[in-house]
Enzyme design. Structure first.
Site, short mmCIF file in Angstrom:
data_model
loop_
_atom_site.label_atom_id
_atom_site.label_comp_id
_atom_site.label_asym_id
_atom_site.label_seq_id
_atom_site.Cartn_x
_atom_site.Cartn_y
_atom_site.Cartn_z
N CYS A 10 43.19 42.26 48.67
CA CYS A 10 42.98 41.86 47.27
C CYS A 10 42.16 42.96 46.59
O CYS A 10 42.13 44.10 47.06
CB CYS A 10 42.32 40.49 47.17
N ASN A 13 37.88 42.21 48.13
CA ASN A 13 37.71 41.83 49.55
C ASN A 13 36.50 40.91 49.76
O ASN A 13 35.85 40.94 50.80
CB ASN A 13 37.64 43.05 50.47
N CYS A 15 36.76 37.54 47.97
CA CYS A 15 37.24 36.19 47.62
C CYS A 15 38.59 35.88 48.27
O CYS A 15 38.65 35.18 49.28
CB CYS A 15 37.35 36.03 46.10
N ARG A 16 39.66 36.42 47.70
CA ARG A 16 41.00 35.98 48.13
C ARG A 16 41.40 36.47 49.52
O ARG A 16 41.89 35.69 50.34
CB ARG A 16 42.05 36.43 47.10
N SER A 17 41.21 37.78 49.79
CA SER A 17 41.71 38.26 51.09
C SER A 17 40.89 37.78 52.28
O SER A 17 41.48 37.51 53.34
CB SER A 17 41.89 39.80 51.09
N ASP A 126 42.99 35.61 40.64
CA ASP A 126 41.64 36.08 40.97
C ASP A 126 40.61 35.03 40.53
O ASP A 126 40.48 34.77 39.34
CB ASP A 126 41.41 37.41 40.23
P1 4NP Z 1 38.81 39.28 45.13
O1 4NP Z 1 37.92 38.92 43.84
O2 4NP Z 1 39.68 40.44 44.72
O3 4NP Z 1 39.59 38.04 45.35
O4 4NP Z 1 37.84 39.61 46.22
C1 4NP Z 1 37.16 39.88 43.17
C2 4NP Z 1 35.90 40.19 43.62
C3 4NP Z 1 35.13 41.11 42.94
C4 4NP Z 1 35.63 41.72 41.80
C5 4NP Z 1 36.90 41.41 41.36
C6 4NP Z 1 37.67 40.48 42.04
N1 4NP Z 1 34.83 42.64 41.08
O5 4NP Z 1 35.26 43.10 40.02
O6 4NP Z 1 33.71 42.98 41.54
#
Ligand code: 4NP
Length: 155
Positions: A10, A13, A15-17, A126
């Site tokens: 994702c 790294n 939340c989703r992945s 997201d």
């Molecule tokens: P993820 O979520 O891609 O599901 O881990 C996010 C976590 C952090 C950020 C964006 C999305 N960020 O912009 O820091």
């Protein structure tokens, strides 16, 4: 690369992945399937960090502990180290297509929800900038995707 191994990717790294990694590991263990799973982000902001507390909480609520995972950034070498690289949304899929080594890398690249009949092309949204309840939806999506993927890999 004969051995099956899956990398979920994702943006951050955190939340989703990591949720997809946790859900896939739990499903594989339950099915008795020996398939290595990991996760990474296309971005570098959260390298070395544990998953978002909201992700840890929703996984915990579903009996899965992802608290020991740490963020890392995806690399071109990952296409050599994994048999399957699975993007959580289309932007990450596009990033991975650019990152993939030219003429190298045996990994099959796909979008997670492409593996769920009727949900082809859909992203896992997201949840990072949203409310806590977005994480329940993320969990449901990664469970649907990882179960379908596991059924394909270990029928
Ligand atoms: P993820 O979520 O891609 O599901 O881990 C996010 C976590 C952090 C950020 C964006 C999305 N960020 O912009 O820091």
């Amino acid at each position: 690369m004969n051995e099956l191994s899956v990398l979920f990717v994702c943006l951050g790294n955190i939340c989703r992945s990591p949720l997809a990694e946790g859900a896939f590991r739990a499903a594989a263990e339950e099915a008795g399937a020996d398939i290595r799973a990991s996760s990474a982000g296309t971005g570098s902001w959260h390298v070395g960090e544990p998953p978002d507390p909201r992700a840890i909480a929703v996984a915990n609520a579903n009996g899965v502990d992802i608290s020991a995972l740490r963020g890392r950034q995806v690399t071109a070498e990952d296409f050599l180290r994994f048999s399957h690289v699975i993007a959580l949304d289309r932007e990450n899929l596009a990033h991975l297509k650019r990152l993939r080594p030219k003429g190298g890398g045996a990994a099959e690249l796909s979008l997670l929800l492409d593996h769920v009949p009727g949900r082809e092309g859909e992203p896992v949204a997201d949840p990072y900038f949203g409310e806590e309840d977005g994480f329940a939806e993320t969990w449901d999506d990664v469970v649907a995707g990882t179960r379908a993927l596991l059924t394909e890999l270990a029928p």
